[in-house]
Scaffold this active site. Structure first.
Site, short mmCIF file in Angstrom:
data_model
loop_
_atom_site.label_atom_id
_atom_site.label_comp_id
_atom_site.label_asym_id
_atom_site.label_seq_id
_atom_site.Cartn_x
_atom_site.Cartn_y
_atom_site.Cartn_z
N ASN A 209 26.93 11.70 11.27
CA ASN A 209 25.89 12.45 10.57
C ASN A 209 24.89 13.00 11.58
O ASN A 209 25.04 12.79 12.78
CB ASN A 209 25.22 11.56 9.51
CG ASN A 209 24.64 10.32 10.15
OD1 ASN A 209 23.75 10.40 11.00
ND2 ASN A 209 25.16 9.16 9.78
N LYS A 288 46.70 11.36 17.74
CA LYS A 288 45.97 12.50 17.17
C LYS A 288 46.74 13.07 15.96
O LYS A 288 47.94 13.31 16.08
CB LYS A 288 45.80 13.57 18.25
CG LYS A 288 45.01 14.76 17.80
CD LYS A 288 44.90 15.82 18.87
CE LYS A 288 44.37 17.08 18.26
NZ LYS A 288 44.51 18.22 19.13
N LYS A 340 18.13 -4.27 -2.38
CA LYS A 340 18.51 -4.79 -1.07
C LYS A 340 17.61 -5.93 -0.60
O LYS A 340 17.75 -6.40 0.52
CB LYS A 340 18.51 -3.65 -0.05
CG LYS A 340 19.25 -2.45 -0.56
CD LYS A 340 20.13 -1.82 0.45
CE LYS A 340 21.06 -0.84 -0.26
NZ LYS A 340 21.83 -0.02 0.63
#
Ligand SMILES: Cc1cc2nc3c(=O)[nH]c(=O)nc-3n(C[C@H](O)[C@H](O)[C@H](O)COP(=O)(O)O)c2cc1C
Length: 401
Positions: A209, A288, A340
């Site tokens: 990200n 790959k 959490k």
């Protein structure tokens, strides 16, 4: 205020050298022990004798003038200092330090230093705006050096603009605040996670990200500056290790969890800024993956939720999570806090300009237990990191809970 604090002042050659004399005076009056190094150019403006008298110490001007044969002066001074201030900081010294050049007593000592370095630039407004100077300042920011921004006003060169050395009173105040803050995390262990994770698909590809790691690095740096043992568990980023911080580099969410767990039992504060992958490829291909005709898909499985895991294991630790969202930030953050078992969730809207991932600034809202909510204005991540710790320390007495 600054009793027994050891401050090294590096003076480079600009008109504002006379203000550095006042700075030595203010710091000494506040109780600090101040030693001074001057560049050759600085001595064109004020004689070393003035600094010697004000600081009551020898002034160092020449790398090869070794006054004490039992030590090497630039190493000895670098090791002695708890804080190093470069004031005034010329464009030249900034450029040299940004490029690792050590060709005189000031720059050689700065390169040998492990103590925090603050630079208070002073120069003509056009020099300060020059792309090369800006580049060098940016580089030094990334190297963990803190800048005391010049103020705006009438400059000795006749221009009016940004470039005036910050006033000695203000610099002294910043130093006092710094040492006050420093005490607050002394004896504490702070574990910070930062950056993205990489989840491998095959030997040449991965899922990741846009996290730059800047907020986490700022948190670790602030923790170290406040006296903590700061452990930074970092995914792959291009930032250098902040001074005083121990960095552990990891790649995947699983590696990050393992590293955090190794430090969790002895941690006092755990700050989870890392943007950890929620999913990873179920199977990592050994070779790959070749392109084929038509569509292809990758089956993903959940990674372990680190914050959730720590929330379950928590004993005395203060657990601080970050929530980077693009919508419904408040609702999601409050929900995350509850689910959490975190003590704080620091939420930012990453869709907002100048906030979130790549940016050097951030605007956050902190959510805590019992409907605690506090918003912070947009500010540099480094400054925000200090304010967040200040706030959390004030609210928490981890050993008394
Ligand atoms: C009168 C005068 C004033 C100067 N003021 C500054 C200044 O404020 N900031 C700056 O970066 N350079 C200033 N300079 C240029 C520096 O002195 C010059 O770049 C020098 O090489 C810096 O050396 P140093 O960085 O080793 O001290 C000034 C030069 C003169 C002659």
């Amino acid at each position: 205020m600054l009793e027994n604090r050891k401050i090294l002042l590096c003076v480079s050659g600009g008109i504002a050298v006379y203000k550095a004399v006042a700075l030595v005076s203010k710091l000494s009056q506040a109780g600090a022990s101040v030693k001074v190094i001057m560049t050759q150019s600085a001595q064109q403006f004020v004689q070393p004798l003035t600094f010697q008298v004000m600081s009551r110490h020898d002034v160092f001007t020449d790398t090869f003038d070794e006054k004490d044969s039992s030590v090497i002066a630039h190493i000895d001074l670098a090791d002695w200092a708890e804080l190093i201030i470069v004031a005034p900081g010329t464009a030249n010294v900034i450029g040299k330090l940004a490029n690792g050049i050590g060709d005189d007593m000031v720059t050689t000592t700065l390169l040998a230093a492990t103590a925090p370095i603050w630079i208070a630039p002073a120069m003509n407004v056009h020099m300060y705006d020059h792309p090369a100077v800006k580049r060098n300042i940016q580089q030094l920011h990334e190297d963990g050096i803190r800048f005391i921004e010049p103020s705006e006003g009438f400059l000795a060169c006749g221009y009016v603009g940004k470039g005036r050395l910050e006033e000695p009173e203000k610099i002294t105040q910043l130093v006092e605040t710094y040492f006050r803050r420093e005490l607050k995390l002394t004896g504490k262990k702070v574990v910070v996670t930062a950056g993205p994770t990489r989840e491998r698909i095959d030997p040449v590809r991965f899922l990741t990200n846009f996290s730059s790691g800047k907020m986490g690095y700022a948190m670790a740096s602030a923790a170290a500056e406040m006296g903590a043992e700061a452990i930074l568990i970092s995914g792959p980023v291009s930032l250098s290790v902040p001074s005083g911080v121990t960095r552990i580099q990891v790649e995947s969410a699983a590696e990050m969890l393992e590293a955090v767990e190794a430090h969790f039992a002895t941690a006092d504060y755990v700050v989870k800024t890392a943007a950890v992958a929620d999913y990873r490829p179920k199977k990592i291909a050994d070779q790959k993956i070749k392109k084929q005709q038509g569509e292809s898909s990758i089956v993903l499985e959940r990674t372990i939720d680190i914050l959730n895991q720590l929330g379950q294991q928590k004993t005395h630790q203060v657990l601080i999570g970050f929530a980077a969202e693009t919508n419904n930030v408040s609702k999601y953050a409050k929900d995350k806090l509850e689910r959490k078992n975190a003590d704080y969730i620091i939420a930012n809207d990453v869709s907002e300009a100048q906030a979130g991932f790549e940016s050097d600034t951030n605007r956050v809202v902190v959510y805590g237990k019992n409907d605690f909510e506090q918003a912070f204005d947009m500010m540099p991540k480094q400054q925000l990191a200090h304010q967040l710790f200040e706030m959390i320390i004030e609210k928490e007495t981890p050993y008394d809970r």
